[in-house]
Design a protein around this motif. Sequence first.
Motif, PDB file in Angstrom:
ATOM      1  N   HIS A 170      45.196 -25.480  55.264  1.00 47.04           N
ATOM      2  CA  HIS A 170      45.503 -26.568  54.328  1.00 47.04           C
ATOM      3  C   HIS A 170      44.326 -27.516  54.114  1.00 47.04           C
ATOM      4  O   HIS A 170      44.266 -28.216  53.106  1.00 47.04           O
ATOM      5  CB  HIS A 170      46.761 -27.340  54.770  1.00 47.04           C
ATOM      6  N   GLN A 171      43.347 -27.527  55.026  1.00 48.76           N
ATOM      7  CA  GLN A 171      42.195 -28.414  54.869  1.00 48.76           C
ATOM      8  C   GLN A 171      40.992 -27.710  54.220  1.00 48.76           C
ATOM      9  O   GLN A 171      39.893 -28.274  54.207  1.00 48.76           O
ATOM     10  CB  GLN A 171      41.755 -28.974  56.228  1.00 48.76           C
ATOM     11  N   LEU A 172      41.183 -26.552  53.667  1.00 49.40           N
ATOM     12  CA  LEU A 172      40.057 -25.779  53.133  1.00 49.40           C
ATOM     13  C   LEU A 172      39.192 -26.573  52.166  1.00 49.40           C
ATOM     14  O   LEU A 172      37.979 -26.391  52.120  1.00 49.40           O
ATOM     15  CB  LEU A 172      40.564 -24.518  52.421  1.00 49.40           C
ATOM     16  N   ARG A 173      39.797 -27.443  51.382  1.00 39.30           N
ATOM     17  CA  ARG A 173      39.052 -28.149  50.341  1.00 39.30           C
ATOM     18  C   ARG A 173      38.727 -29.602  50.728  1.00 39.30           C
ATOM     19  O   ARG A 173      38.276 -30.383  49.905  1.00 39.30           O
ATOM     20  CB  ARG A 173      39.853 -28.122  49.030  1.00 39.30           C
ATOM     21  N   TYR A 174      38.920 -29.953  51.996  1.00 32.55           N
ATOM     22  CA  TYR A 174      38.761 -31.351  52.402  1.00 32.55           C
ATOM     23  C   TYR A 174      37.301 -31.751  52.614  1.00 32.55           C
ATOM     24  O   TYR A 174      36.965 -32.923  52.565  1.00 32.55           O
ATOM     25  CB  TYR A 174      39.533 -31.601  53.708  1.00 32.55           C
ATOM     26  N   ARG A 175      36.443 -30.820  52.948  1.00 28.95           N
ATOM     27  CA  ARG A 175      35.027 -31.089  53.170  1.00 28.95           C
ATOM     28  C   ARG A 175      34.837 -32.235  54.181  1.00 28.95           C
ATOM     29  O   ARG A 175      35.285 -32.138  55.316  1.00 28.95           O
ATOM     30  CB  ARG A 175      34.320 -31.361  51.843  1.00 28.95           C
ATOM     31  N   GLU A 176      34.191 -33.331  53.762  1.00 25.31           N
ATOM     32  CA  GLU A 176      33.909 -34.433  54.697  1.00 25.31           C
ATOM     33  C   GLU A 176      35.172 -35.109  55.213  1.00 25.31           C
ATOM     34  O   GLU A 176      35.141 -35.790  56.252  1.00 25.31           O
ATOM     35  CB  GLU A 176      33.009 -35.485  54.036  1.00 25.31           C
ATOM     36  N   ALA A 177      36.263 -34.960  54.509  1.00 23.90           N
ATOM     37  CA  ALA A 177      37.521 -35.581  54.938  1.00 23.90           C
ATOM     38  C   ALA A 177      38.284 -34.735  55.951  1.00 23.90           C
ATOM     39  O   ALA A 177      39.374 -35.129  56.386  1.00 23.90           O
ATOM     40  CB  ALA A 177      38.413 -35.853  53.721  1.00 23.90           C
ATOM     41  N   THR A 178      37.727 -33.606  56.347  1.00 27.80           N
ATOM     42  CA  THR A 178      38.403 -32.721  57.302  1.00 27.80           C
ATOM     43  C   THR A 178      38.661 -33.434  58.624  1.00 27.80           C
ATOM     44  O   THR A 178      37.773 -34.097  59.173  1.00 27.80           O
ATOM     45  CB  THR A 178      37.552 -31.472  57.559  1.00 27.80           C
ATOM     46  N   ASP A 179      39.875 -33.298  59.114  1.00 29.54           N
ATOM     47  CA  ASP A 179      40.223 -33.771  60.450  1.00 29.54           C
ATOM     48  C   ASP A 179      39.796 -32.681  61.435  1.00 29.54           C
ATOM     49  O   ASP A 179      40.514 -31.698  61.648  1.00 29.54           O
ATOM     50  CB  ASP A 179      41.735 -34.029  60.526  1.00 29.54           C
ATOM     51  N   THR A 180      38.618 -32.849  62.005  1.00 28.81           N
ATOM     52  CA  THR A 180      38.070 -31.782  62.844  1.00 28.81           C
ATOM     53  C   THR A 180      38.862 -31.582  64.129  1.00 28.81           C
ATOM     54  O   THR A 180      38.944 -30.463  64.641  1.00 28.81           O
ATOM     55  CB  THR A 180      36.593 -32.050  63.173  1.00 28.81           C
ATOM     56  N   ASP A 181      39.433 -32.652  64.661  1.00 33.12           N
ATOM     57  CA  ASP A 181      40.258 -32.475  65.859  1.00 33.12           C
ATOM     58  C   ASP A 181      41.413 -31.530  65.568  1.00 33.12           C
ATOM     59  O   ASP A 181      41.741 -30.657  66.388  1.00 33.12           O
ATOM     60  CB  ASP A 181      40.782 -33.823  66.354  1.00 33.12           C
ATOM     61  N   ARG A 182      42.048 -31.707  64.418  1.00 33.49           N
ATOM     62  CA  ARG A 182      43.146 -30.811  64.061  1.00 33.49           C
ATOM     63  C   ARG A 182      42.624 -29.418  63.753  1.00 33.49           C
ATOM     64  O   ARG A 182      43.201 -28.418  64.197  1.00 33.49           O
ATOM     65  CB  ARG A 182      43.919 -31.358  62.851  1.00 33.49           C
ATOM     66  N   LEU A 183      41.572 -29.323  62.987  1.00 34.20           N
ATOM     67  CA  LEU A 183      41.041 -28.007  62.646  1.00 34.20           C
ATOM     68  C   LEU A 183      40.708 -27.211  63.899  1.00 34.20           C
ATOM     69  O   LEU A 183      41.180 -26.077  64.087  1.00 34.20           O
ATOM     70  CB  LEU A 183      39.792 -28.152  61.777  1.00 34.20           C
ATOM     71  N   PHE A 184      39.898 -27.783  64.770  1.00 36.78           N
ATOM     72  CA  PHE A 184      39.494 -27.059  65.972  1.00 36.78           C
ATOM     73  C   PHE A 184      40.675 -26.854  66.917  1.00 36.78           C
ATOM     74  O   PHE A 184      40.808 -25.801  67.554  1.00 36.78           O
ATOM     75  CB  PHE A 184      38.360 -27.797  66.686  1.00 36.78           C
ATOM     76  N   GLY A 185      41.540 -27.860  66.992  1.00 37.42           N
ATOM     77  CA  GLY A 185      42.714 -27.730  67.851  1.00 37.42           C
ATOM     78  C   GLY A 185      43.647 -26.628  67.386  1.00 37.42           C
ATOM     79  O   GLY A 185      44.159 -25.846  68.203  1.00 37.42           O
ATOM     80  N   TYR A 186      43.868 -26.542  66.067  1.00 39.42           N
ATOM     81  CA  TYR A 186      44.710 -25.473  65.543  1.00 39.42           C
ATOM     82  C   TYR A 186      44.101 -24.104  65.841  1.00 39.42           C
ATOM     83  O   TYR A 186      44.803 -23.153  66.196  1.00 39.42           O
ATOM     84  CB  TYR A 186      44.866 -25.605  64.028  1.00 39.42           C
ATOM     85  N   CYS A 187      42.786 -24.003  65.670  1.00 38.90           N
ATOM     86  CA  CYS A 187      42.122 -22.720  65.925  1.00 38.90           C
ATOM     87  C   CYS A 187      42.322 -22.271  67.369  1.00 38.90           C
ATOM     88  O   CYS A 187      42.595 -21.089  67.635  1.00 38.90           O
ATOM     89  CB  CYS A 187      40.632 -22.830  65.609  1.00 38.90           C
ATOM     90  N   LEU A 188      42.225 -23.201  68.307  1.00 42.98           N
ATOM     91  CA  LEU A 188      42.415 -22.843  69.709  1.00 42.98           C
ATOM     92  C   LEU A 188      43.878 -22.532  70.021  1.00 42.98           C
ATOM     93  O   LEU A 188      44.177 -21.634  70.817  1.00 42.98           O
ATOM     94  CB  LEU A 188      41.903 -23.963  70.613  1.00 42.98           C
ATOM     95  N   ARG A 189      44.794 -23.288  69.408  1.00 45.01           N
ATOM     96  CA  ARG A 189      46.214 -23.069  69.687  1.00 45.01           C
ATOM     97  C   ARG A 189      46.667 -21.680  69.251  1.00 45.01           C
ATOM     98  O   ARG A 189      47.573 -21.096  69.865  1.00 45.01           O
ATOM     99  CB  ARG A 189      47.054 -24.148  69.003  1.00 45.01           C
ATOM    100  N   ARG A 190      46.077 -21.136  68.198  1.00 47.64           N
ATOM    101  CA  ARG A 190      46.498 -19.824  67.725  1.00 47.64           C
ATOM    102  C   ARG A 190      45.437 -18.758  67.937  1.00 47.64           C
ATOM    103  O   ARG A 190      45.527 -17.656  67.387  1.00 47.64           O
ATOM    104  CB  ARG A 190      46.869 -19.886  66.234  1.00 47.64           C
ATOM    105  N   ALA A 191      44.431 -19.061  68.750  1.00 45.96           N
ATOM    106  CA  ALA A 191      43.318 -18.132  68.948  1.00 45.96           C
ATOM    107  C   ALA A 191      43.762 -16.796  69.528  1.00 45.96           C
ATOM    108  O   ALA A 191      43.151 -15.759  69.264  1.00 45.96           O
ATOM    109  CB  ALA A 191      42.268 -18.771  69.861  1.00 45.96           C
ATOM    110  N   ASP A 192      44.840 -16.806  70.317  1.00 42.75           N
ATOM    111  CA  ASP A 192      45.285 -15.560  70.937  1.00 42.75           C
ATOM    112  C   ASP A 192      46.350 -14.843  70.117  1.00 42.75           C
ATOM    113  O   ASP A 192      46.934 -13.862  70.578  1.00 42.75           O
ATOM    114  CB  ASP A 192      45.805 -15.820  72.348  1.00 42.75           C
ATOM    115  N   HIS A 193      46.601 -15.317  68.894  1.00 44.24           N
ATOM    116  CA  HIS A 193      47.605 -14.667  68.054  1.00 44.24           C
ATOM    117  C   HIS A 193      47.152 -13.245  67.741  1.00 44.24           C
ATOM    118  O   HIS A 193      46.003 -13.011  67.394  1.00 44.24           O
ATOM    119  CB  HIS A 193      47.791 -15.457  66.751  1.00 44.24           C
ATOM    120  N   PRO A 194      48.040 -12.267  67.859  1.00 40.05           N
ATOM    121  CA  PRO A 194      47.605 -10.876  67.679  1.00 40.05           C
ATOM    122  C   PRO A 194      47.430 -10.443  66.235  1.00 40.05           C
ATOM    123  O   PRO A 194      46.821  -9.400  65.973  1.00 40.05           O
ATOM    124  CB  PRO A 194      48.742 -10.075  68.335  1.00 40.05           C
ATOM    125  N   ASP A 195      47.943 -11.227  65.283  1.00 33.47           N
ATOM    126  CA  ASP A 195      47.952 -10.756  63.902  1.00 33.47           C
ATOM    127  C   ASP A 195      46.616 -11.001  63.198  1.00 33.47           C
ATOM    128  O   ASP A 195      46.014 -12.074  63.318  1.00 33.47           O
ATOM    129  CB  ASP A 195      49.072 -11.440  63.104  1.00 33.47           C
TER     130      ASP A 195
END
Length: 240
Positions: A170-195
């Motif tokens: 959902h933040q693909l177009r946010y650029r400088e407004a990106t919430d990096t804590d959420r972006l990186f946190g989401y990536c780690l939370r689902r990093a082990d997803h098998p799909d």
Amino acid sequence: MPRVNPAADTPAPPDSTLADTVLERLVAVYAPAADPVRAEGAAAYMKHVAPFLGIPTPERRALSRTVLAGAGRPDEADCTAIALRCWRLPEREYQYFAVDYLRRYVGCCTSGFLPVLHHLVTTVPWWDTVDLLAAHVAGPLVAADPALAREMDRWIDDPSLWAARTALLHQLRYREATDTDRLFGYCLRRADHPDFFIRKAIGWALREYAKTDPTAVRDFVERAGPRLSPLSAREALKNR
């Protein structure tokens, strides 16, 4: 691939005179343009997630302009009714019409539209509709009402991989407004997803933010190390 029956659990569309007009025109204009040969190829390309009419995108969008000529600006109820009614129609092009319509008029919608959006990304779901809804509908809704970020915090853990993919993208177009804590946190939370579609989305979201802050993304990928799948890490650093 099995299809979810959109009529089985679709929320009832609200009454909307505008939706009545648009849907009547839409079916009248799209149906005669169907091409069964193209339809078969399109359905196969999209893994038979839905049947198709077989209308090429440039022609479909030209037909859509005819459908919407003089139709006027919608309110949120109109957007809801048009989207839900398009989702009830079997052919994929009607859902493409709804996605284009929501992209155009997302500014007419409030945080109250989010449950409808959840239905759209989890019913007859595939990347062709989900990714556009994530970047161009979910993203603007959250940007307009930052409190909705907490809803994305729930979507990232949603049983539907498509809701989780929407949260990632959902933040693909946010650029400088990106919430990096959420972006990186989401990536780690689902990093082990098998799909594949989640792992690919992690890499895509990171790669897109790398256009704004490549150092932050590189450092994150290095810190995450083997927690990220090779696919996610490779996609994240593709444009280095």
